[in-house]
Design an enzyme around this catalytic site. Structure first.
Site, PDB file in Angstrom:
ATOM      1  N   SER A  34       0.801  -1.225   0.000  1.00 51.52           N
ATOM      2  CA  SER A  34       0.000   0.000   0.000  1.00 51.52           C
ATOM      3  C   SER A  34       0.830   1.268   0.000  1.00 51.52           C
ATOM      4  CB  SER A  34      -0.940   0.014   1.215  1.00 51.52           C
ATOM      5  OG  SER A  34      -0.206  -0.067   2.419  1.00 51.52           O
ATOM      6  N   ASP A 324      -2.955   8.297   7.859  1.00 53.34           N
ATOM      7  CA  ASP A 324      -3.955   7.500   8.552  1.00 53.34           C
ATOM      8  C   ASP A 324      -3.252   6.587   9.554  1.00 53.34           C
ATOM      9  OD1 ASP A 324      -2.878   5.429   7.039  1.00 53.34           O
ATOM     10  OD2 ASP A 324      -4.616   5.200   5.722  1.00 53.34           O
ATOM     11  N   HIS A 327      -0.290   4.790   7.187  1.00 53.45           N
ATOM     12  CA  HIS A 327       0.509   5.334   6.090  1.00 53.45           C
ATOM     13  C   HIS A 327       1.001   6.756   6.325  1.00 53.45           C
ATOM     14  CE1 HIS A 327      -2.435   2.380   4.452  1.00 53.45           C
ATOM     15  NE2 HIS A 327      -1.316   1.867   3.968  1.00 53.45           N
TER      16      HIS A 327
END
Length: 361
Positions: A34, A324, A327
């Protein structure tokens, strides 16, 4: 007669130049999770790891979610931009074609993916590194059919490669007791397992043409907000940070070993652990106000897996290290990218025709 010969020579030169255009175009192929995903998971309909909701992408282009798990750019975006490489589209981008690949490369990164196939199983759909390599094999077939074996071989050998995975193998595998790996291995043997697997994967990529390759190291993942909430004091999880440090040490050695073992391989290890740790320790020195909680949060209900439409945003996104629970923010990603560029001596591609020169670090 001389005029005819001249015309033939000119046409032949132009034709060869068009073929060489495929050869000489420098692009990058990205394999990751991600931290590098730029839209693949958003097109995996059953995946629980998606960046499809507001406020992802709020500081990127039109401000709409684009599949990046941050408010703006990824580290791979920024390194590519600063070195003059085109941004490769996501593999699942509907506009992907042979011509697009030849001009821009491909990004195979997938949120929740790991070095190990079993990693991230709770997310249902995600591309592990083995799957990403399988997809890359399919891309190679398309390009060979398009421009021929000789030109394709040169194209893939001249390209840049980024591999950026590993954090999910810990956070969404080894450190979760629902996974068999958590009780099959101890800290040392699990890292050995990761290195054996990663070494085999990178050897496969070398056989597919990867000659200039960089593997990103892990940051202090015990300090991400998701890990901090596991502690009653809100402090970093030192065990998790130690795992990251040991992974980085083992991966750096693996890159050295593979560069020695594999013909013409220039395999680099990119370590930004220290700079991120320094920000966490002294955020104001680096222009941050907050280095322990997410900019995008769902009030007091934590941890929310991703930003949601009801999430609250911090007042100044450039002042937060984390976007978040998992990340980094765009600003943090830029700091990480700058550190990797500095350490590895990357230069704009129009300033060098060779692999990046090593720095003194």
């Amino acid at each position: 007669m001389k005029l005819t010969v001249t015309i033939v020579v000119v046409l032949a030169t132009v034709f060869l130049g068009l073929i060489d255009g495929y050869d000489c175009k420098l692009v990058q192929f990205i394999f990751g999770d991600s931290l590098s995903d730029n839209g693949n998971n958003n097109r995996l309909s059953k995946s629980f790891a998606q960046a499809a909701l507001p406020w992802y992408g709020i500081d990127f282009d039109n401000g709409m979610p684009n599949g990046r798990f941050t408010n703006g750019r990824t580290v791979a975006d920024i390194i590519g931009d600063k070195t003059g490489l085109p941004r490769p589209p996501a593999f699942l981008d509907p506009s992907l074609s042979e011509d697009v690949i030849l001009e821009n490369g491909v990004n195979f990164a997938s949120g929740g993916g790991g070095i190990l196939n079993e990693t991230g199983g709770l997310f249902i759909q995600r591309f592990s590194l083995y799957k990403q390599i399988e997809l890359f094999n399919g891309v190679q077939t398309l390009i060979r059919d398009k421009i021929g074996d000789q030109a394709a071989t040169k194209f893939f050998q001249d390209s840049k490669y980024v591999v950026a995975l590993g954090s999910n193998d810990f956070i969404n595998n080894y450190l979760m007791p629902i996974y068999a790996d958590s009780y099959t291995y101890n800290d040392d043997t699990f890292i050995d397992y990761l290195m054996e697997t990663l070494g085999a994967q990178l050897t496969v990529l070398h056989g597919m043409g990867a000659r200039q390759l960089m593997v990103f190291g892990l940051g202090p993942m015990g300090c991400i907000p998701l890990q901090r909430v596991l502690s009653s004091s809100g402090e970093c999880q030192e065990k998790t940070n130690t795992l990251a440090l040991n992974f980085n040490k083992a991966t750096a050695k693996l890159m050295d070993d593979l560069s020695t073992k594999l013909p013409n391989a220039s395999y680099k290890f990119g370590d930004a652990y220290d700079v991120v740790n320094n920000v966490i320790t002294n955020p104001s020195k680096y222009g941050f106000d907050n280095a322990d909680s997410p900019c995008c949060s769902f009030g007091r209900i934590r941890p929310a897996l991703t930003c949601v439409p009801a999430s609250r945003l911090c007042k100044d996104r450039s002042k937060y290290l984390f976007w978040d629970e998992y990340h980094p923010s765009d600003r943090a990603n830029e700091l990480i990218a700058d550190e990797l560029i500095r350490k590895l001596g990357f230069k704009p591609i129009n300033q060098t025709d060779t692999a990046p020169a090593p720095s003194d670090d």
